[in-house]
Design an enzyme around this catalytic site. Structure first.
Site, mmCIF file in Angstrom:
data_model
loop_
_atom_site.group_PDB
_atom_site.id
_atom_site.type_symbol
_atom_site.label_atom_id
_atom_site.label_comp_id
_atom_site.label_asym_id
_atom_site.label_seq_id
_atom_site.Cartn_x
_atom_site.Cartn_y
_atom_site.Cartn_z
ATOM 1 C CG ASP A 133 -9.613 -13.076 11.631
ATOM 2 O OD1 ASP A 133 -10.797 -13.420 11.488
ATOM 3 O OD2 ASP A 133 -8.702 -13.853 11.988
ATOM 4 N N PRO A 158 1.759 -14.343 20.147
ATOM 5 C CG PRO A 158 1.144 -16.542 20.633
ATOM 6 C CD PRO A 158 1.047 -15.146 21.144
ATOM 7 C CE LYS A 170 -9.401 -14.520 15.620
ATOM 8 N NZ LYS A 170 -9.312 -15.397 14.427
HETATM 9 O O1 C5P Z 1 -7.560 -12.968 4.973
HETATM 10 P P1 C5P Z 1 -6.406 -13.676 5.563
HETATM 11 O O2 C5P Z 1 -5.086 -13.075 5.148
HETATM 12 O O3 C5P Z 1 -6.503 -13.849 7.023
HETATM 13 O O4 C5P Z 1 -6.473 -15.127 4.957
HETATM 14 C C1 C5P Z 1 -5.357 -15.957 4.776
HETATM 15 C C2 C5P Z 1 -5.750 -17.106 3.872
HETATM 16 O O5 C5P Z 1 -6.682 -17.963 4.553
HETATM 17 C C3 C5P Z 1 -6.452 -16.718 2.601
HETATM 18 O O6 C5P Z 1 -5.523 -16.440 1.577
HETATM 19 C C4 C5P Z 1 -7.268 -17.971 2.275
HETATM 20 O O7 C5P Z 1 -6.445 -18.964 1.699
HETATM 21 C C5 C5P Z 1 -7.651 -18.455 3.650
HETATM 22 N N1 C5P Z 1 -8.996 -17.965 4.042
HETATM 23 C C6 C5P Z 1 -10.120 -18.552 3.499
HETATM 24 N N2 C5P Z 1 -11.368 -18.093 3.852
HETATM 25 C C7 C5P Z 1 -11.501 -17.114 4.756
HETATM 26 C C8 C5P Z 1 -10.358 -16.503 5.343
HETATM 27 C C9 C5P Z 1 -9.104 -16.955 4.962
HETATM 28 O O8 C5P Z 1 -10.029 -19.474 2.686
HETATM 29 N N3 C5P Z 1 -12.709 -16.680 5.103
#
Ligand code: C5P
Length: 298
Positions: A141, A99, A14
């Site tokens: 995502d 990766p 992505k």
């Molecule tokens: O959802 P994902 O596991 O990809 O997100 C990892 C971390 O990135 C979340 O725990 C959060 O701290 C941060 N994040 C965020 N805002 C988003 C997506 C992710 O703050 N829209």
């Protein structure tokens, strides 16, 4: 239509062509605005009929990935079983070519391919709303990866607005061999929030595309990512200095960066030169992929 005994899906990288951080929710999650597309560089998810759920991982980045229930592929499968009450299992083989922790949503794309594959294998019809909610619960995502087409993404990742097909621009993807922690990069972001960078027109040529993207703020997570990993700046500079490069940007929270090129041969040449100059970097050439379902996994 009878259900197949096995399926193979590509789980493409992505890319955030631009990424603006537009605000923050009370729970700490950030509000984003991004044009998301995919690349013809992918992991592969193979799913076979079985009574229990199991996972095998191979591929160049397979080592170091947990085979436990923390694995996003297994979590996706387990959550889909809970949602739909399916008692069947599946044997899943993940070939990890992308990766890890690198801003190109490899784990999210794997989870999305798993959901897509299991829905077919098990012959189930979960509601769109339920499946989108399940996807979001796996990671911000995952919904856009499950949607699987170029789209503007907003909210924390749950709002998806399809766009017409983007030009299939030749590209180079580069990761300097480091994983970055997404929460740390979000935490390190400072300053005001950005307005939306969304544009109305669909670019038809590379020139139009580059002009529209240059009107955006690039990626609001690039500055914090570079402050933690200065090598990202070198990656961006090296890509943009390559012959035929029109634009270089970081995807997601990094560290993978991509470059747009005028022609496929210039992208291939740049990839060869960069891989030779920086043997420890992961370097691939490819192109924009508007629909993940159009990429053959083998
Ligand atoms: O959802 P994902 O596991 O990809 O997100 C990892 C971390 O990135 C979340 O725990 C959060 O701290 C941060 N994040 C965020 N805002 C988003 C997506 C992710 O703050 N829209």
């Amino acid at each position: 239509m009878s259900e197949p005994d096995s399926l193979i899906w590509a789980a493409p990288a992505k890319l955030n062509l631009y990424l603006h951080v537009t605000g923050k929710r009370d729970d700490g999650y950030h509000l984003l605005d991004s044009l998301v597309t995919f690349a013809t560089v992918c992991d592969v998810v193979r799913i076979e009929r079985a009574s229990a759920l199991s996972l095998t991982i191979d591929g160049p980045f397979g080592e170091g990935l947990p085979l436990t229930s923390d694995n996003l592929v297994l979590r996706a499968a387990e959550k889909l079983r809970q949602l739909t009450g399916v008692s069947e299992g599946a044997h899943i083989t993940l070939t990890k070519n992308l990766p890890l922790s690198s801003g190109i949503g490899g784990g999210s794309s794997d989870a999305a391919a798993t959901l897509r594959g299991l829905v077919r294998l098990w012959g189930i019809h979960p509601g769109h709303h339920d499946l989108s909610g399940l996807a979001l619960s796996l990671g911000a995502d995952v919904p856009v990866c499950l949607f699987g087409r170029s789209a503007f993404m907003s909210g924390i990742g749950e709002r998806i607005e399809p766009v017409d097909d983007l030009p299939e621009v030749p590209m180079v993807l580069v990761n300097p061999g480091i994983g970055v922690s997404t929460p740390e990069i979000f935490k390190a972001r400072t300053g005001t929030y950005s307005p939306s960078g969304k544009f109305e027109q669909t670019p038809e040529t590379l020139d139009e595309f580059v002009t529209l993207l240059q009107e955006t703020r690039h990626n609001d997570l690039a500055a914090p990512a570079i402050s933690k990993q200065p090598v990202i700046k070198e990656v961006l500079d090296q890509i943009v200095r390559s012959d035929g490069c029109r634009l270089s940007r970081m995807s997601g929270s990094g560290a993978t960066c991509f470059g747009f090129f005028n022609t496929p041969s210039q992208a291939e040449e740049a990839a060869k030169t960069l891989a030779h100059a920086y043997p420890q970097w992961w370097v691939k050439s490819g192109a924009i992929l508007n629909d993940v379902r159009s990429l053959s996994a083998i």
